[in-house]
Design a protein around this motif. Structure first.
Motif, PDB file in Angstrom:
ATOM      1  N   GLU A  13       0.832  -1.210   0.000  1.00 56.86           N
ATOM      2  CA  GLU A  13       0.000   0.000   0.000  1.00 56.86           C
ATOM      3  C   GLU A  13       0.866   1.259   0.000  1.00 56.86           C
ATOM      4  OE1 GLU A  13      -3.123   2.399  -0.290  1.00 56.86           O
ATOM      5  OE2 GLU A  13      -3.261   0.210  -0.344  1.00 56.86           O
ATOM      6  N   ILE A  14       1.925   1.268   0.795  1.00 56.03           N
ATOM      7  CA  ILE A  14       2.836   2.414   0.829  1.00 56.03           C
ATOM      8  C   ILE A  14       3.515   2.573  -0.527  1.00 56.03           C
ATOM      9  CG2 ILE A  14       4.995   3.278   1.836  1.00 56.03           C
ATOM     10  CD1 ILE A  14       4.109   1.949   4.482  1.00 56.03           C
ATOM     11  N   LEU A  15       3.949   1.483  -1.108  1.00 58.33           N
ATOM     12  CA  LEU A  15       4.613   1.527  -2.414  1.00 58.33           C
ATOM     13  C   LEU A  15       3.666   2.058  -3.480  1.00 58.33           C
ATOM     14  CD1 LEU A  15       7.323   0.787  -3.691  1.00 58.33           C
ATOM     15  CD2 LEU A  15       6.382  -1.451  -4.202  1.00 58.33           C
ATOM     16  N   ALA A  16       2.436   1.580  -3.510  1.00 59.68           N
ATOM     17  CA  ALA A  16       1.460   2.038  -4.500  1.00 59.68           C
ATOM     18  C   ALA A  16       1.116   3.508  -4.298  1.00 59.68           C
ATOM     19  CB  ALA A  16       0.197   1.187  -4.424  1.00 59.68           C
ATOM     20  N   SER A  17       0.905   3.894  -3.065  1.00 54.35           N
ATOM     21  CA  SER A  17       0.551   5.274  -2.751  1.00 54.35           C
ATOM     22  C   SER A  17       1.673   6.238  -3.113  1.00 54.35           C
ATOM     23  CB  SER A  17       0.217   5.378  -1.262  1.00 54.35           C
ATOM     24  OG  SER A  17       0.236   6.697  -0.834  1.00 54.35           O
ATOM     25  N   SER A  18       2.887   5.891  -2.759  1.00 58.46           N
ATOM     26  CA  SER A  18       4.007   6.788  -3.035  1.00 58.46           C
ATOM     27  C   SER A  18       4.322   6.881  -4.520  1.00 58.46           C
ATOM     28  CB  SER A  18       5.240   6.357  -2.254  1.00 58.46           C
ATOM     29  OG  SER A  18       5.688   5.110  -2.685  1.00 58.46           O
ATOM     30  N   SER A  19       4.131   5.802  -5.251  1.00 56.79           N
ATOM     31  CA  SER A  19       4.379   5.876  -6.698  1.00 56.79           C
ATOM     32  C   SER A  19       3.286   6.682  -7.396  1.00 56.79           C
ATOM     33  CB  SER A  19       4.493   4.478  -7.300  1.00 56.79           C
ATOM     34  OG  SER A  19       3.271   3.800  -7.224  1.00 56.79           O
ATOM     35  N   GLU A  20       2.083   6.651  -6.853  1.00 57.30           N
ATOM     36  CA  GLU A  20       0.980   7.418  -7.434  1.00 57.30           C
ATOM     37  C   GLU A  20       1.120   8.914  -7.139  1.00 57.30           C
ATOM     38  OE1 GLU A  20      -3.662   7.820  -6.429  1.00 57.30           O
ATOM     39  OE2 GLU A  20      -2.989   5.784  -6.939  1.00 57.30           O
ATOM     40  N   THR A  21       1.471   9.249  -5.892  1.00 56.95           N
ATOM     41  CA  THR A  21       1.530  10.657  -5.481  1.00 56.95           C
ATOM     42  C   THR A  21       2.921  11.258  -5.580  1.00 56.95           C
ATOM     43  OG1 THR A  21       1.926  10.102  -3.165  1.00 56.95           O
ATOM     44  CG2 THR A  21      -0.374  10.335  -3.865  1.00 56.95           C
ATOM     45  N   GLY A  22       3.951  10.418  -5.582  1.00 59.38           N
ATOM     46  CA  GLY A  22       5.320  10.921  -5.606  1.00 59.38           C
ATOM     47  C   GLY A  22       5.771  11.454  -4.265  1.00 59.38           C
ATOM     48  N   THR A  23       5.023  11.128  -3.200  1.00 56.23           N
ATOM     49  CA  THR A  23       5.378  11.604  -1.865  1.00 56.23           C
ATOM     50  C   THR A  23       5.333  10.463  -0.854  1.00 56.23           C
ATOM     51  OG1 THR A  23       3.088  12.199  -1.361  1.00 56.23           O
ATOM     52  CG2 THR A  23       4.481  13.928  -2.298  1.00 56.23           C
ATOM     53  N   LEU A  24       6.016  10.695   0.232  1.00 58.41           N
ATOM     54  CA  LEU A  24       6.048   9.747   1.338  1.00 58.41           C
ATOM     55  C   LEU A  24       5.628  10.518   2.584  1.00 58.41           C
ATOM     56  CD1 LEU A  24       6.913   6.771   1.644  1.00 58.41           C
ATOM     57  CD2 LEU A  24       9.137   7.600   2.346  1.00 58.41           C
ATOM     58  N   THR A  25       4.505  10.149   3.171  1.00 61.27           N
ATOM     59  CA  THR A  25       3.965  10.877   4.322  1.00 61.27           C
ATOM     60  C   THR A  25       4.606  10.398   5.620  1.00 61.27           C
ATOM     61  OG1 THR A  25       2.186   9.302   4.726  1.00 61.27           O
ATOM     62  CG2 THR A  25       1.736  11.086   3.154  1.00 61.27           C
ATOM     63  N   LEU A  26       4.288  11.091   6.700  1.00 62.05           N
ATOM     64  CA  LEU A  26       4.790  10.701   8.007  1.00 62.05           C
ATOM     65  C   LEU A  26       4.282   9.310   8.385  1.00 62.05           C
ATOM     66  CD1 LEU A  26       6.335  11.435  10.581  1.00 62.05           C
ATOM     67  CD2 LEU A  26       4.242  12.489  11.432  1.00 62.05           C
ATOM     68  N   ALA A  27       3.018   9.028   8.097  1.00 64.07           N
ATOM     69  CA  ALA A  27       2.457   7.705   8.388  1.00 64.07           C
ATOM     70  C   ALA A  27       3.177   6.628   7.582  1.00 64.07           C
ATOM     71  CB  ALA A  27       0.967   7.686   8.095  1.00 64.07           C
ATOM     72  N   ASP A  28       3.499   6.935   6.323  1.00 62.97           N
ATOM     73  CA  ASP A  28       4.254   5.988   5.493  1.00 62.97           C
ATOM     74  C   ASP A  28       5.627   5.726   6.099  1.00 62.97           C
ATOM     75  OD1 ASP A  28       2.154   5.973   3.671  1.00 62.97           O
ATOM     76  OD2 ASP A  28       3.086   7.460   2.361  1.00 62.97           O
ATOM     77  N   ARG A  29       6.252   6.769   6.586  1.00 61.69           N
ATOM     78  CA  ARG A  29       7.586   6.621   7.176  1.00 61.69           C
ATOM     79  C   ARG A  29       7.536   5.742   8.422  1.00 61.69           C
ATOM     80  NH1 ARG A  29       8.590  12.697   7.143  1.00 61.69           N
ATOM     81  NH2 ARG A  29       9.538  12.290   9.159  1.00 61.69           N
ATOM     82  N   TYR A  30       6.500   5.898   9.238  1.00 65.12           N
ATOM     83  CA  TYR A  30       6.359   5.026  10.406  1.00 65.12           C
ATOM     84  C   TYR A  30       6.116   3.575   9.975  1.00 65.12           C
ATOM     85  CZ  TYR A  30       6.423   8.692  13.927  1.00 65.12           C
ATOM     86  OH  TYR A  30       6.800   9.709  14.756  1.00 65.12           O
ATOM     87  N   GLY A  31       5.356   3.392   8.908  1.00 68.63           N
ATOM     88  CA  GLY A  31       5.141   2.050   8.384  1.00 68.63           C
ATOM     89  C   GLY A  31       6.428   1.419   7.901  1.00 68.63           C
ATOM     90  N   LEU A  32       7.261   2.213   7.233  1.00 69.76           N
ATOM     91  CA  LEU A  32       8.556   1.701   6.772  1.00 69.76           C
ATOM     92  C   LEU A  32       9.477   1.396   7.951  1.00 69.76           C
ATOM     93  CD1 LEU A  32       9.214   3.996   3.704  1.00 69.76           C
ATOM     94  CD2 LEU A  32       8.564   1.581   3.700  1.00 69.76           C
TER      95      LEU A  32
END
Length: 64
Positions: A13-32
């Motif tokens: 989900e993080i990979l799909a979201s970041s490739s679609e938006t070109g951004t990595l959010t704070l929530a994504d960073r915690y997930g990583l």
């Protein structure tokens, strides 16, 4: 001390979201962070995390 738990399917989900938006959010960073600290992470998911971090290094994904 606290524990981080990775939600199933979060990496894809993080990979799909970041490739679609070109951004990595704070929530994504915690997930990583949770994914990196998870020693039982599957090899395929570990490669996906590495691809995402490579995209950040190359400037294709921007960290917010």
């Amino acid at each position: 001390m606290f524990t981080l738990q990775l939600i199933p399917g979060a990496i894809s989900e993080i990979l799909a979201s970041s490739s679609e938006t070109g951004t990595l959010t704070l929530a994504d960073r915690y997930g990583l962070l949770a994914a990196i600290l998870d020693e039982s992470l599957a090899e395929e998911e570990r490669r996906a995390v590495n691809r995402l971090l490579f995209a950040v290094r190359k400037g294709r994904v921007r960290v917010l």
